[in-house]
Design a protein around this motif. Structure first.
Motif, PDB file in Angstrom:
ATOM      1  N   ASP A  88     -26.246  54.587   5.957  1.00  0.00           N
ATOM      2  CA  ASP A  88     -27.652  55.386   5.357  1.00  0.00           C
ATOM      3  C   ASP A  88     -28.436  54.332   4.759  1.00  0.00           C
ATOM      4  N   LEU A  89     -28.249  53.053   4.999  1.00  0.00           N
ATOM      5  CA  LEU A  89     -29.146  51.911   4.375  1.00  0.00           C
ATOM      6  C   LEU A  89     -29.804  51.338   5.839  1.00  0.00           C
ATOM      7  N   SER A  90     -31.099  50.952   5.415  1.00  0.00           N
ATOM      8  CA  SER A  90     -31.776  50.212   6.459  1.00  0.00           C
ATOM      9  C   SER A  90     -31.325  48.799   6.812  1.00  0.00           C
ATOM     10  N   GLY A  91     -31.665  48.171   7.952  1.00  0.00           N
ATOM     11  CA  GLY A  91     -30.985  46.991   8.347  1.00  0.00           C
ATOM     12  C   GLY A  91     -31.094  45.789   7.221  1.00  0.00           C
ATOM     13  N   ARG A  92     -32.395  45.708   6.561  1.00  0.00           N
ATOM     14  CA  ARG A  92     -32.930  45.091   5.505  1.00  0.00           C
ATOM     15  C   ARG A  92     -31.947  45.060   4.350  1.00  0.00           C
ATOM     16  N   GLU A  93     -31.556  46.386   3.947  1.00  0.00           N
ATOM     17  CA  GLU A  93     -31.089  46.654   2.990  1.00  0.00           C
ATOM     18  C   GLU A  93     -29.449  46.314   3.116  1.00  0.00           C
ATOM     19  N   ASN A  94     -28.773  46.461   4.251  1.00  0.00           N
ATOM     20  CA  ASN A  94     -27.672  46.213   4.585  1.00  0.00           C
ATOM     21  C   ASN A  94     -27.806  44.487   4.165  1.00  0.00           C
ATOM     22  N   LEU A  95     -28.450  43.936   4.812  1.00  0.00           N
ATOM     23  CA  LEU A  95     -28.324  42.463   4.531  1.00  0.00           C
ATOM     24  C   LEU A  95     -28.551  42.021   3.246  1.00  0.00           C
ATOM     25  N   ARG A  96     -29.446  42.585   2.599  1.00  0.00           N
ATOM     26  CA  ARG A  96     -29.650  42.097   1.172  1.00  0.00           C
ATOM     27  C   ARG A  96     -28.610  42.414   0.322  1.00  0.00           C
ATOM     28  N   LEU A  97     -27.693  43.566   0.546  1.00  0.00           N
ATOM     29  CA  LEU A  97     -26.512  43.917  -0.069  1.00  0.00           C
ATOM     30  C   LEU A  97     -25.253  42.840   0.086  1.00  0.00           C
ATOM     31  N   TYR A  98     -25.278  42.515   1.519  1.00  0.00           N
ATOM     32  CA  TYR A  98     -24.312  41.441   1.818  1.00  0.00           C
ATOM     33  C   TYR A  98     -24.627  40.022   1.260  1.00  0.00           C
ATOM     34  N   ALA A  99     -25.937  39.668   1.187  1.00  0.00           N
ATOM     35  CA  ALA A  99     -26.429  38.591   0.818  1.00  0.00           C
ATOM     36  C   ALA A  99     -25.968  38.538  -0.839  1.00  0.00           C
ATOM     37  N   ALA A 100     -26.330  39.623  -1.638  1.00  0.00           N
ATOM     38  CA  ALA A 100     -25.953  39.465  -3.139  1.00  0.00           C
ATOM     39  C   ALA A 100     -24.570  39.427  -3.137  1.00  0.00           C
ATOM     40  N   LEU A 101     -23.537  40.199  -2.305  1.00  0.00           N
ATOM     41  CA  LEU A 101     -22.214  39.973  -2.401  1.00  0.00           C
ATOM     42  C   LEU A 101     -21.781  38.528  -2.193  1.00  0.00           C
ATOM     43  N   LEU A 102     -22.473  37.678  -1.392  1.00  0.00           N
ATOM     44  CA  LEU A 102     -22.314  36.337  -1.240  1.00  0.00           C
ATOM     45  C   LEU A 102     -22.778  35.445  -1.981  1.00  0.00           C
ATOM     46  N   GLY A 103     -23.494  35.709  -3.044  1.00  0.00           N
ATOM     47  CA  GLY A 103     -24.247  35.035  -3.978  1.00  0.00           C
ATOM     48  C   GLY A 103     -25.172  33.915  -3.374  1.00  0.00           C
ATOM     49  N   LEU A 104     -25.836  34.528  -2.515  1.00  0.00           N
ATOM     50  CA  LEU A 104     -26.829  33.491  -1.865  1.00  0.00           C
ATOM     51  C   LEU A 104     -27.992  33.085  -2.740  1.00  0.00           C
ATOM     52  N   ASP A 105     -28.568  31.918  -2.496  1.00  0.00           N
ATOM     53  CA  ASP A 105     -29.844  31.559  -3.305  1.00  0.00           C
ATOM     54  C   ASP A 105     -31.146  32.106  -2.262  1.00  0.00           C
ATOM     55  N   SER A 106     -31.995  32.649  -3.027  1.00  0.00           N
ATOM     56  CA  SER A 106     -33.297  33.160  -2.316  1.00  0.00           C
ATOM     57  C   SER A 106     -32.847  34.191  -1.216  1.00  0.00           C
ATOM     58  N   PRO A 107     -31.911  35.366  -1.444  1.00  0.00           N
ATOM     59  CA  PRO A 107     -31.564  36.085  -0.548  1.00  0.00           C
ATOM     60  C   PRO A 107     -32.801  36.782   0.274  1.00  0.00           C
ATOM     61  N   ALA A 108     -33.513  37.151  -0.449  1.00  0.00           N
ATOM     62  CA  ALA A 108     -34.736  37.994   0.107  1.00  0.00           C
ATOM     63  C   ALA A 108     -35.513  37.127   1.123  1.00  0.00           C
ATOM     64  N   ARG A 109     -35.762  35.834   0.918  1.00  0.00           N
ATOM     65  CA  ARG A 109     -36.491  34.977   1.983  1.00  0.00           C
ATOM     66  C   ARG A 109     -35.676  34.904   3.074  1.00  0.00           C
ATOM     67  N   GLN A 110     -34.126  34.513   2.837  1.00  0.00           N
ATOM     68  CA  GLN A 110     -33.405  34.300   3.910  1.00  0.00           C
ATOM     69  C   GLN A 110     -33.337  35.674   4.960  1.00  0.00           C
ATOM     70  N   VAL A 111     -33.176  36.767   4.254  1.00  0.00           N
ATOM     71  CA  VAL A 111     -33.061  38.073   4.818  1.00  0.00           C
ATOM     72  C   VAL A 111     -34.272  38.364   5.941  1.00  0.00           C
ATOM     73  N   GLU A 112     -35.343  38.102   5.180  1.00  0.00           N
ATOM     74  CA  GLU A 112     -36.755  38.088   6.182  1.00  0.00           C
ATOM     75  C   GLU A 112     -36.499  37.175   7.428  1.00  0.00           C
ATOM     76  N   GLU A 113     -35.996  36.190   7.241  1.00  0.00           N
ATOM     77  CA  GLU A 113     -36.058  35.229   8.377  1.00  0.00           C
ATOM     78  C   GLU A 113     -35.085  35.495   9.354  1.00  0.00           C
ATOM     79  N   ILE A 114     -33.720  35.940   8.984  1.00  0.00           N
ATOM     80  CA  ILE A 114     -32.913  36.395   9.802  1.00  0.00           C
ATOM     81  C   ILE A 114     -33.008  37.494  10.703  1.00  0.00           C
ATOM     82  N   LEU A 115     -33.964  38.504   9.879  1.00  0.00           N
ATOM     83  CA  LEU A 115     -34.300  39.683  10.596  1.00  0.00           C
ATOM     84  C   LEU A 115     -35.261  39.179  11.701  1.00  0.00           C
ATOM     85  N   LYS A 116     -36.014  38.327  11.418  1.00  0.00           N
ATOM     86  CA  LYS A 116     -36.856  38.063  12.642  1.00  0.00           C
ATOM     87  C   LYS A 116     -36.196  37.155  13.702  1.00  0.00           C
TER      88      LYS A 116
END
Length: 303
Positions: A88-116
């Protein structure tokens, strides 16, 4: 440098060895094609390598450290079987959720780069349940890329994809390997596709390593040959070796002869007939990558 090295790696489930004293070596920069029949132990091996299963015996090293070493594990991204996506989540929302669980720095920027990188639009808002199979697989690879790993473990990433999806996944893996320097271990039963990207292969059967071979070595082994079966194979081989001054030929365990040099097939037939040797089969054969793998796995019909 060995990115992955296993020594006698084994996993037993009740009375069955899913992985049986496996010695595997993946070098830095490889795209390692991991090949075997369904049930050969490919997925279990990948689970052992990323810490999802504990070995019964043996050892596995990642970047020279045990699999459960926290430093080594942070350098590994994995897509084993189906990606764990929230439908029920978008691809970006899935990635941001997992990024938060991993405790990544700058998750939003990394998610955008990975999607591209994986070819998905960062602005796509539709839920994952409406994604095509190809989009889901690319999103699964995106999940594996979170945290900037140096090694990717991918289990059948092109399984179920249409030709366009397969092409896109192939181009993505080449990009990650050639431009980002990632080492990739990828299992697949689609041998023709693996042959377009792999630099090294490992063939597994019933949990055991049959052969490890580089792409260059494999290409040298896949060559044209004349297949010949006669009622007196030993006599036929000796005669043809003498008459044609053969240096590249072999007698197979089944009794047939393979000649890896250019010879006149008509002359071969005439010489054998004159010697009283009956020719049962004769024909030119091109051994491609798929036929080589099937032969090494004992003539299996499915991989």
């Amino acid at each position: 440098m060995a990115v992955i090295q296993t020594m006698g790696l084994s996993k037993r489930y009740k009375d069955r060895w899913a992985v049986d004293h496996l010695d595997l070596r993946v070098e830095q920069g490889d795209i390692y094609g991991f090949i075997g029949q369904n049930g050969a132990g490919k997925s279990t091996t990948l689970k052992l390598l990323c810490g999802l299963a504990r070995p019964t015996q043996g050892e596995a090293l990642i970047f020279g450290k045990p699999v459960r070493d926290s430093v080594a594990r942070r350098r590994v991204g994995a897509l084993i079987e189906q990606p764990g996506l929230y439908p029920d989540l978008s691809g970006r929302e899935n990635l941001r959720l997992y990024a938060a669980l991993l405790g990544l720095d700058s998750p939003a920027r990394q998610v955008e780069e990975i999607l591209k990188t994986v070819g998905l639009s960062p602005g796509e808002k539709k839920p994952v349940r409406h994604y095509s199979m190809g989009m889901k697989q690319r999103l699964g690879v995106a999940l594996a890329l979170l945290g900037g790993p140096d090694l990717l473990l991918l289990d059948e990433p092109i399984n179920g994809l249409d030709p366009e999806g397969i092409r896109e996944m192939r181009e993505l893996l080449l990009l990650l390997n050639q431009e980002r320097g990632l080492t990739i271990l990828v299992s697949s039963h689609i041998l023709g596709e693996l042959s377009k990207i792999a630099t090294r292969y490992g063939i597994i059967q019933e949990g055991r390593m049959v052969e490890q071979i580089t792409a260059g070595e494999l290409e040298q082994k896949c060559t044209d040959y004349l297949h010949l079966k006669a009622d007196q194979p030993q006599k036929a081989a000796a005669l043809l070796e003498r008459e044609f001054h053969l240096t590249r030929w072999e007698m197979r365990p089944e009794g047939d002869i393979r000649i890896y040099e250019a010879v006149d097939t008509k002359a071969v037939g005439q010489i054998l007939t004159q010697a009283g040797i009956a020719v049962e089969e004769m024909g030119l054969h091109r051994q491609d990558l798929e036929s080589y793998f099937l032969e090494r796995m004992g003539g299996a019909d499915h991989v």
